[in-house]
Design an enzyme around this catalytic site. Structure first.
Site, mmCIF file in Angstrom:
data_model
loop_
_atom_site.group_PDB
_atom_site.id
_atom_site.type_symbol
_atom_site.label_atom_id
_atom_site.label_comp_id
_atom_site.label_asym_id
_atom_site.label_seq_id
_atom_site.Cartn_x
_atom_site.Cartn_y
_atom_site.Cartn_z
ATOM 1 C CG HIS A 1 -9.691 -3.360 8.774
ATOM 2 N ND1 HIS A 1 -8.766 -3.951 9.613
ATOM 3 C CD2 HIS A 1 -10.764 -4.188 8.747
ATOM 4 C CE1 HIS A 1 -9.265 -5.075 10.089
ATOM 5 N NE2 HIS A 1 -10.480 -5.243 9.573
ATOM 6 C CG ASN B 1 -2.133 -0.932 0.939
ATOM 7 O OD1 ASN B 1 -3.068 -0.573 0.218
ATOM 8 N ND2 ASN B 1 -2.074 -2.133 1.500
HETATM 9 C C1 GRF Z 1 -3.237 -4.521 4.177
HETATM 10 O O1 GRF Z 1 -4.064 -5.611 3.891
HETATM 11 C C2 GRF Z 1 -3.960 -3.490 4.997
HETATM 12 O O2 GRF Z 1 -5.327 -3.444 4.752
HETATM 13 C C3 GRF Z 1 -3.721 -3.968 6.402
HETATM 14 O O3 GRF Z 1 -2.408 -4.472 6.400
HETATM 15 C C4 GRF Z 1 -2.080 -4.938 5.081
HETATM 16 C C5 GRF Z 1 -0.779 -4.291 4.695
HETATM 17 O O4 GRF Z 1 -0.261 -4.778 3.485
HETATM 18 N N1 GRF Z 1 -3.945 -2.895 7.349
HETATM 19 P P1 GRF Z 1 0.980 -4.056 2.807
HETATM 20 O O5 GRF Z 1 2.121 -4.046 3.836
HETATM 21 O O6 GRF Z 1 0.566 -2.660 2.434
HETATM 22 O O7 GRF Z 1 1.334 -4.884 1.614
#
Ligand code: GRF
Length: 195
Positions: free
Chosen positions: A109, A14
């Site tokens: 989330h 992300n």
């Molecule tokens: C994501 O699924 C987000 O929704 C949750 O933690 C995960 C993080 O994934 N809060 P990344 O580290 O961004 O790949």
């Protein structure tokens, strides 16, 4: 230009999606800082590649949650940060951060909140047998995944899904929803000055 500090603990996909959106001109913001709480997290490599200053705060180096968060707040204030964007940051935000950045901490989330808050939300929904799950972007308050909802996107759970195939579609949806939602929020709210 609004300044965002991204907080992450792990892979950072992300984080990457938000950085890419800024670089493509789809999100009008600067990202002066990555805050991480795990010294071996892959997100640190992503930050290095993107030339984003990264700081790792190891909780056990600080006596209390307050001292830990005071160090983070002080760094964010030195960088004139407007919004804190949690992107897979695996810690509950405490009062020190909440008070310093009231209404300006955002989280993503992997469920349609208020269903399935907390850890392993994708697995929780899959095991429950719900037919539709999804992604929620929300403001952070003192609870766990309980703050006001900003945006949601639905993801169907298909008959032939496995945890792996569902997780992949969930992440794709996150990478689309999060940068767009931040961009919209910044357009509406503009840049706010730190306390
Ligand atoms: C994501 O699924 C987000 O929704 C949750 O933690 C995960 C993080 O994934 N809060 P990344 O580290 O961004 O790949």
């Amino acid at each position: 230009m609004p300044k965002l500090a991204l907080f992450a603990s792990g892979n950072g996909s992300n984080f990457q999606a938000i950085v890419d959106a800024v670089n493509k001109g789809q999100l009008d913001a600067e990202i002066p800082l990555l805050i991480c709480d795990q010294k071996n997290a892959y997100v640190l490599e992503r930050a290095a590649k993107a030339n984003i200053e990264a700081h790792t705060f190891t909780f056990k180096d600080y006596g209390t949650k307050q001292a830990f968060e005071e160090a983070i707040v002080s760094l964010c204030q030195r960088h004139d940060i407007d919004y804190i964007i949690l992107a897979g940051y695996m810690r509950i935000i405490g009062n020190t951060l909440l008070e310093a950045y009231q209404g300006r901490i955002i989280n993503i989330h992997p469920s349609l909140l208020p269903s399935f808050p907390g850890l392993h939300a994708i697995e929780q929904a899959f095991e429950k047998g719900v037919k539709i799950t999804g992604i929620t972007v929300h403001y952070v308050d003192e609870g766990v995944d309980s703050g006001p909802i900003i945006a949601q996107a639905a993801v169907d759970i298909r008959e032939d899904d496995t945890i792996e195939t569902l997780t992949e579609r969930m992440h794709e949806t996150e990478h689309e929803l999060y940068p767009k939602t931040i961009a919209r929020l910044l357009e509406t709210k503009g840049r706010k000055i730190c306390k």
